[in-house]
Design a protein around this motif. Sequence first.
Motif, PDB file in Angstrom:
ATOM      1  N   GLY A 255      56.197  67.306  28.644  1.00  0.00           N
ATOM      2  CA  GLY A 255      56.117  66.380  27.513  1.00  0.00           C
ATOM      3  C   GLY A 255      56.275  64.931  27.897  1.00  0.00           C
ATOM      4  N   ALA A 256      55.854  64.557  29.127  1.00  0.00           N
ATOM      5  CA  ALA A 256      56.000  63.161  29.545  1.00  0.00           C
ATOM      6  C   ALA A 256      54.926  62.268  28.975  1.00  0.00           C
ATOM      7  N   ILE A 257      53.828  62.850  28.479  1.00  0.00           N
ATOM      8  CA  ILE A 257      52.733  62.015  27.961  1.00  0.00           C
ATOM      9  C   ILE A 257      53.179  61.285  26.700  1.00  0.00           C
ATOM     10  N   GLU A 258      53.864  61.999  25.823  1.00  0.00           N
ATOM     11  CA  GLU A 258      54.368  61.346  24.607  1.00  0.00           C
ATOM     12  C   GLU A 258      55.359  60.234  24.950  1.00  0.00           C
ATOM     13  N   LYS A 259      56.180  60.462  25.965  1.00  0.00           N
ATOM     14  CA  LYS A 259      57.126  59.436  26.404  1.00  0.00           C
ATOM     15  C   LYS A 259      56.399  58.204  26.914  1.00  0.00           C
ATOM     16  N   LEU A 260      55.307  58.410  27.656  1.00  0.00           N
ATOM     17  CA  LEU A 260      54.528  57.281  28.166  1.00  0.00           C
ATOM     18  C   LEU A 260      53.929  56.470  27.031  1.00  0.00           C
ATOM     19  N   TYR A 261      53.425  57.154  25.997  1.00  0.00           N
ATOM     20  CA  TYR A 261      52.876  56.416  24.843  1.00  0.00           C
ATOM     21  C   TYR A 261      53.974  55.610  24.140  1.00  0.00           C
TER      22      TYR A 261
ATOM     23  N   ARG B 109      42.334  66.818  28.158  1.00  0.00           N
ATOM     24  CA  ARG B 109      41.932  65.929  27.064  1.00  0.00           C
ATOM     25  C   ARG B 109      42.706  66.229  25.786  1.00  0.00           C
ATOM     26  N   ASP B 110      42.906  67.491  25.476  1.00  0.00           N
ATOM     27  CA  ASP B 110      43.680  67.839  24.274  1.00  0.00           C
ATOM     28  C   ASP B 110      45.139  67.438  24.404  1.00  0.00           C
ATOM     29  N   ASP B 111      45.691  67.527  25.638  1.00  0.00           N
ATOM     30  CA  ASP B 111      47.081  67.116  25.832  1.00  0.00           C
ATOM     31  C   ASP B 111      47.245  65.612  25.751  1.00  0.00           C
TER      32      ASP B 111
ATOM     33  N   THR C 234      48.728  58.563  19.830  1.00  0.00           N
ATOM     34  CA  THR C 234      47.794  58.082  20.855  1.00  0.00           C
ATOM     35  C   THR C 234      46.926  56.951  20.319  1.00  0.00           C
ATOM     36  N   ALA C 235      46.288  57.186  19.182  1.00  0.00           N
ATOM     37  CA  ALA C 235      45.376  56.180  18.633  1.00  0.00           C
ATOM     38  C   ALA C 235      46.115  54.888  18.287  1.00  0.00           C
ATOM     39  N   GLU C 236      47.299  55.007  17.664  1.00  0.00           N
ATOM     40  CA  GLU C 236      48.030  53.800  17.286  1.00  0.00           C
ATOM     41  C   GLU C 236      48.519  53.039  18.507  1.00  0.00           C
ATOM     42  N   ALA C 237      49.039  53.746  19.519  1.00  0.00           N
ATOM     43  CA  ALA C 237      49.550  53.064  20.713  1.00  0.00           C
ATOM     44  C   ALA C 237      48.433  52.349  21.462  1.00  0.00           C
ATOM     45  N   LEU C 238      47.314  53.030  21.666  1.00  0.00           N
ATOM     46  CA  LEU C 238      46.212  52.415  22.415  1.00  0.00           C
ATOM     47  C   LEU C 238      45.581  51.275  21.634  1.00  0.00           C
ATOM     48  N   ALA C 239      45.387  51.450  20.320  1.00  0.00           N
ATOM     49  CA  ALA C 239      44.793  50.382  19.513  1.00  0.00           C
ATOM     50  C   ALA C 239      45.716  49.157  19.469  1.00  0.00           C
ATOM     51  N   GLU C 240      47.018  49.397  19.317  1.00  0.00           N
ATOM     52  CA  GLU C 240      47.968  48.277  19.308  1.00  0.00           C
ATOM     53  C   GLU C 240      48.008  47.583  20.665  1.00  0.00           C
ATOM     54  N   PHE C 241      47.955  48.355  21.748  1.00  0.00           N
ATOM     55  CA  PHE C 241      47.938  47.758  23.083  1.00  0.00           C
ATOM     56  C   PHE C 241      46.683  46.922  23.288  1.00  0.00           C
ATOM     57  N   ILE C 242      45.525  47.426  22.843  1.00  0.00           N
ATOM     58  CA  ILE C 242      44.270  46.660  22.986  1.00  0.00           C
ATOM     59  C   ILE C 242      44.339  45.376  22.185  1.00  0.00           C
ATOM     60  N   GLN C 243      44.920  45.437  20.976  1.00  0.00           N
ATOM     61  CA  GLN C 243      44.995  44.241  20.136  1.00  0.00           C
ATOM     62  C   GLN C 243      45.966  43.216  20.714  1.00  0.00           C
ATOM     63  N   ASN C 244      47.098  43.648  21.226  1.00  0.00           N
ATOM     64  CA  ASN C 244      48.123  42.711  21.700  1.00  0.00           C
ATOM     65  C   ASN C 244      47.800  42.144  23.072  1.00  0.00           C
ATOM     66  N   MET C 245      47.190  42.942  23.950  1.00  0.00           N
ATOM     67  CA  MET C 245      46.970  42.527  25.333  1.00  0.00           C
ATOM     68  C   MET C 245      45.528  42.114  25.612  1.00  0.00           C
ATOM     69  N   ARG C 246      44.775  41.773  24.595  1.00  0.00           N
ATOM     70  CA  ARG C 246      43.367  41.452  24.816  1.00  0.00           C
ATOM     71  C   ARG C 246      43.172  40.190  25.643  1.00  0.00           C
TER      72      ARG C 246
ATOM     73  N   ILE D 124      38.979  60.245  25.235  1.00  0.00           N
ATOM     74  CA  ILE D 124      39.510  61.143  24.199  1.00  0.00           C
ATOM     75  C   ILE D 124      38.464  61.370  23.124  1.00  0.00           C
ATOM     76  N   CYS D 125      37.692  60.329  22.795  1.00  0.00           N
ATOM     77  CA  CYS D 125      36.696  60.422  21.721  1.00  0.00           C
ATOM     78  C   CYS D 125      35.435  61.137  22.147  1.00  0.00           C
ATOM     79  N   THR D 126      35.336  61.565  23.420  1.00  0.00           N
ATOM     80  CA  THR D 126      34.187  62.407  23.775  1.00  0.00           C
ATOM     81  C   THR D 126      34.208  63.728  23.026  1.00  0.00           C
ATOM     82  N   ASP D 127      35.400  64.169  22.626  1.00  0.00           N
ATOM     83  CA  ASP D 127      35.510  65.328  21.743  1.00  0.00           C
ATOM     84  C   ASP D 127      35.270  64.864  20.308  1.00  0.00           C
ATOM     85  N   GLU D 128      34.235  65.407  19.651  1.00  0.00           N
ATOM     86  CA  GLU D 128      33.861  64.916  18.332  1.00  0.00           C
ATOM     87  C   GLU D 128      34.952  65.152  17.301  1.00  0.00           C
TER      88      GLU D 128
END
Length: 1671
Positions: A1527-1533, A1567-1569, A1576-1588, A1605-1609
């Motif tokens: 469960g380290a992925i959630e910790k990284l996010y 990919r599912d993990d 995931t979506a909120e952390a990455l979107a917030e990171f893109i917005q803040n660190m652009r 991640i979005c390659t999975d429909e």
Amino acid sequence: MSHIFQEAYSTNLVDGNTKSLRTLQTVRHDARARAQIKSILQQPQIVKAFQMIEKEVSDEKLCMRADKNCCTDVGMRDYLFQIILSFNSIWLRPALEVLFNQIIPRTNAEDSINLYRFLASNLTKNAQLADKFGIQRSNSELNTNKEYYKELHKTVLLRFLKLVVVLDESKVQSIIDNDPCLFRISQSLHVPHGLINAMTLKSTRDAIAMFSKEFLSGEGDYFRHLSSLGATFKYQQLPVDEYDYSIKKLTSDLQNGVVLCRMVEIIANRKKEIIPRLRVPTVSRLNKIHNMNVLLEVVQSYGVPSNKDSAKLLVEGNRDLLLQLIQDIIFKIQLPLLVDTELIQIEICRIRKLRSKSVKAARPMVLASTAVDLMLQWCQTICDSYEVTVSDFQNSFHSFVVFCLLVNFYLPDIIPNQAIKFDSDTGAKDNYELFSNALEEIGGIPQIFKSSDNSIVGLDDSTAIMLLGFVCMKLIDLGKDCRSAMRIQRTWRQILYKRRMAAQERSVLVLQRFVRGGLQRLRFQRMKTSVYLLRSSMESSLIRRSYASFLNRVIHLQSWVRMVSATKQISTMRIVSKCLSNGTLRINERRQQVLEMKHRELIRAVVITQKLHRGKVARTEFRTKKTSTMILQRIWRGHSVRRSVQKMAAAALRIQKNWRCLQQMLSYRRALENIISVQSLWRGVVQKANFLHLKSCTIRIQSQFRTFCAKRILKVLQANQRLVAALKCKDARFKLMDLKKNVIFAQKMTRGFLNRNHFLNVKQAAIVIQTNFRCQTKNKQYMKLRKSTIQIQSQWRTINQKTQYQLLRRSTIKIQTAFRRHATCMAYKQARGRLIKLQAQYRSYSQQQAYLLARKRLIQLQSEWRRYSAVQTYKAQRTSAIKIQACYRGYSQAVAYQQARGRLIKLQAQYRSYSQQQAYLLARKRLIQLQSEWRRYSAVQTYKAQRTSAIKIQACYRGYSQAVAYQQARGRLIKLQAQYRSYSQQQAYLLARKRLIQLQSEWRRYSAVQTYKAQRTSAIKIQACYRGYSQAVAYQQARGRLIKLQAQYRSYSQQQAYLLARKRLIQLQSEWRRYSAVQTYKAQRTSAIKIQACYRGYSQAVAYQQARGRLIKLQAQYRSYSQQQAYLLARKRLIQLQSEWRRYSAVQTYKAQRTSAIKIQACYRGYRQKLAYAELRRVSILLQSFWKCVFYRHQFLSCKVSAVKLQSAYRCFTQSRRFKHFRLVATFLQALYRGFVARRFVHRSKAARRIQAMFRSYRQQKLYQTLRSSAVTVQKNFRAWQQERSFQAARARLIQLQAVYRGHRQHSMYIQLRDAALHVETWWRQVAAKRMYIHARTSVVKIQACYRGWQAQRLLRCMKSALVIQRIYRGYSTRKELASLHVKAVQLQAVWRGFLVRKQVAEWKARIQKGSLTIQRIWRGHVARTVAGQRRSAIGTIQAHYRGWIERKRLWDACRQLATKAREYRMRIAEAQKQVQEHMKLGNRTAHSLELLLESTSISSTRNAITSLEMATRLSDVCAQCTVELGAIEKLYEIMRSCNRSKPELMLAKQCLQTLSNFTLYKTRFRDDLCILPLTAEALAEFIQNMREADEDAVLLAVGLLRFICTDESKASEIAALPSRGSLPTPMHRLNMTLNMLQKKIPKPTNNRKPQTPKLVVELQSLIQVIGQNK
């Protein structure tokens, strides 16, 4: 000078809570210091030292004394704080803020008090530890938990050591500007409880010593211990650092040179370059002179003039020279470094560009190059808008108007325009007061004068320039800050506005959805209740009517029977009436009472039987439906189970097939690789044997060649001596030059040969590298394929297990539900059994008896009456039901389809009317066409009768005219044929003549060529003999040279090939060993996987068989139970039937007695039923009218509410528009008050506000239109319903009219069709007669044509015979002419060809002479070339041998060096393998880093854990799998979301992102993990917005991860559908905002150049497009 030292050494800065420009300066200073200290923390030696210290503290190798608690003991705590506060607050504040990751507030003027409070609340207390040990934060000092204080002491010790290490390293590197002292100089220290004496520390070692003396336990040489951990303390504060730079008297304080040197060092930013050279303290005159000489030497490098005696004069206190030196330092050192000319030029261009669109065009200005002139131009540019002229520094600045205008231009709030006094005589002092107050508020500018000083009017040039330099740079910086702040405010307001509008839209949509849902629910409930009422009323009315009809029939029968019985009884009663009149009266009264009682009981029984019968019918219907649905469910479930089993079996077969193919392919590859390795080994052996054989041969050839070369060298030396003797001649000199050229050519050839050899060696090495690389790539591909197959197997097994588990679960749930349902039903049945039996018996018996009795007595008499009455009642009920249904359906469909159905109905009505009209017009048109056709046909018939007679006459005339024309055409054709035949024969003759001439010329040319070839072959033979001889000689010479070269080259190439083969064999051996080890490992692993797969399959099969057995048992029990229940039910029903039959036979006797009572009651019941039906009809009509009123009232209220909403929205819109108008007027007045440039800016802001207002009005108008359209649609639907109702009524009337009209039209059409049929019959008869006439006419015409054709053929035969005779005669005559012409042409050709042959013979003779001369010349040249070639070859062989020896020597040296290096590398690798420890392995490091990541709270340990995880996940998929499972992925996010924009935390977030992106290397395995929604979506979107803007590479990594991640429909659709949390925007909204901001920063295209779109914008667009497609 005081300003410079105050800015450099000031510790008590402005309060951070006040909002001013000084606060901004303080915040910038603190932020710069924090950034520098963070850069120190990121250095590898500091990071390593911190890690070692943390490890030592955690292992308790460094620990504090237990008897001295610095957390609860106030004295010890104050002692610790005094040690820490002995550091200068300039250094201490940023270090504490960085280490504790908090901002220290400036609530007090004394910074030491603020630092003391911060340490008391954060160093000796720890909220996390208090929460961990369950201690209240307010009472943490009263706690007695030893473990808590032990952990708290560890944190205090760790933080103190880190603080001292950071401060020492920061001071050593001098990261803060002006490099102030590290330790406090003053002896007093301000703390919250008063003023105390501060500790006097001079080095960081002293601080560590004092701390360890009081607090550390079990330590000896602590400096040695800390230095072993990497913490070295180097700083020692010297007396020079503590020098007092305050200036009280100018000459006495400056004559020693220390203050001036420090000032120059601060101004020029030359840290530790001047002060270390000084002699401090200056106790003698020589020391002062030395210091002054150092100062003058430094100042001279900047262009300040000085003399030899200047140092002595300055030491002696020469005031004029000192002031001149200070002025030179300011103007030649400080001012050029302070004033940025490029920045001033850009500012001037910006201001002039803003003013370029004004009414008054700005005059042109050429920008100066010097700083002083540029500052003057800057002042002129600004003061032009105020209509104030600035000409020079002497006259324009004495009244301080220009300074006030400059401040007003950039900061109009500090100095308003109305406060400036433009009168230079009276307003100078007021203007200076304004200016000095503004400088105090701005900060960073020195105070030149005081407001009480009288000398301010006489401001000289130098003072004005110096002050203007400070003001210029400060105001330009503040202007940039203001503009950037305004841009940020503007963008933030836009973002807020967009968020507000989005929230309003969402709220409006929610309200609309809620209101529509409520309205639909109300409408549905009303419709449902109305349907239920209608249904119940219809059922009751139908039942009542059927019952009434039945009663009427029974009453009629009863009346008839009574009438018959009464007539029979009357005759008997008349006889006995007289005697029994009194008795009969009493009997009748008693009988009447008994009948009434029986009548009441019968009515009650009938009502009860009706109820029971209806309940039974409903229950039977429900049971039948239930059984049918259960059967359908059972069938469907069996079908679905069979289908899933078939799919699973097919998938298993496919997987087995693919697996077998893979195994076969792998075995084939292994066999192929084994064969290739064996072949390579055998080829290596063969090549080695060949090489040894060739080597022995070449050694022999070399020995013979060397003896031959020695002999040739002697001969060449003798020839050279002869040549030297003959060099006096001219020919010898030329030969020597040729020889030199030949030698140079030979050198070129040898160099080219060596270069080619080098290229071939490089090429062979590259080929070897390529082969190794390809092997590695194939191995990687194989590993990837293997991983993918393992993943597919694991996923397939999980799917199988999941499907089997789901099937078992569903089946068990179904069985449980069925069993529970059955149990409840049985319980319910047992509870109701007796009542149901009684009711069923009574109902069945009573109904059956009533039905049979009525059927027996009424079938014959009342069958017609029943039919008629049933039909009548059914029609009446059907018409009423149809009317009600029509109204209800029209209303429901109008509500459901709304606008569309209303429009469609209108269109249908128009279309139907139009279609009927068109059909009528079409029928009318067709009738008219039929009439016209009939008239035309009759006219045509008359015309044809006339035409046939005319045709006969024309046929005779045409036959005659055609015969005449045919005779004429035939005569012309015969003439044309004769002319054409003569022309063709003439052309054939000419062609034959031309071909004969060509044949003659070719024969003559051929004979001439043959003679020429014979002569030419003889010449060629002579030349060939000569050339063969010369070529043989040259070949022998060249062959000798080539053999020598080949021998050398073959020896070299064989040697190189042997080395290369040896190298390749070594590589192959290593690769084969590695491959064999890998294959054994793979074989073991595959066998283990197979065993696991077999075991798992066996365990799953066993579990499946057990579950299947249980299911089969349950099914068998359930089926036996159901069959038993069915048998019991059938037995029970048979018993009930028997009992009912017996009861029926007993009741029949009772019914015979009851019939008479029923006859009497029938009339009364019919009357009562009629009254009840009338009452029920009246009540239903009242209910319908009431519900219609309620519906229309609700509709009116909804329209009223929508209208009220529209009014409120419109009023709100008008009020907001008025408010915006007033606000715009206010901003416009403010804009007029400010300057020209400010007015321009306000105009733009006004335009922006107008656009916003227009946009808001547009939004409000759009919202109003939507509400209005909804209201209009409601009104439209209601009107459509009304119109439809009226239309239905009108339509019924029209249908009646149409029926009448259609009947009339059908009758008229029938009459017309009858007439048309008569006309058609007559027309057909005429057509038949015409056909017979045409047939006879065509037969006659055919006979005529045959006769005329026979005559024409006869004429053609005659013409052909005549043409043949003519052709023969003309051919004879033309052949005769051709023969004569041929003889003449042959004579001419013979003459011409003789002339040509004579000419060619003369040319051949000339060529032969010329060829003999050329042969002689070639032979002589060949002899000369052979001689020169022999000499050249001799020289070349000598050079080749020498160069070969040098190259071999160089190659052997290089080989020795390579061998030594290889041995060294092998030894290093062996030593490294021996030194490898267990904790340094990848798996152990991964486990340790995962524990640190999940449990540790410190930033350094988290960073180290993430770094090691990044390496492990990149190198090993097993480590990646462990990371996912723990469960380290959630910790990284979560770490990514918690990071701010500081550099260390940005690096930490980037490391987290790199670690997460490593999982994408394994394709879709993780990919599912990786996708943990919505985190995931909120952390990455917030990171893109803040660190652009902070780090584009990190943002690209985040975009790539989100796109993976979005390659999975399904994941993309889930991300697109994520809702917002509270006021936070959705991830999709964040991405769109970021894209819009980045697109705004793309420069606009200029001229024909289009700017390149950044990569980040392209990636974001593609990501948003991928998510939008799956939305």
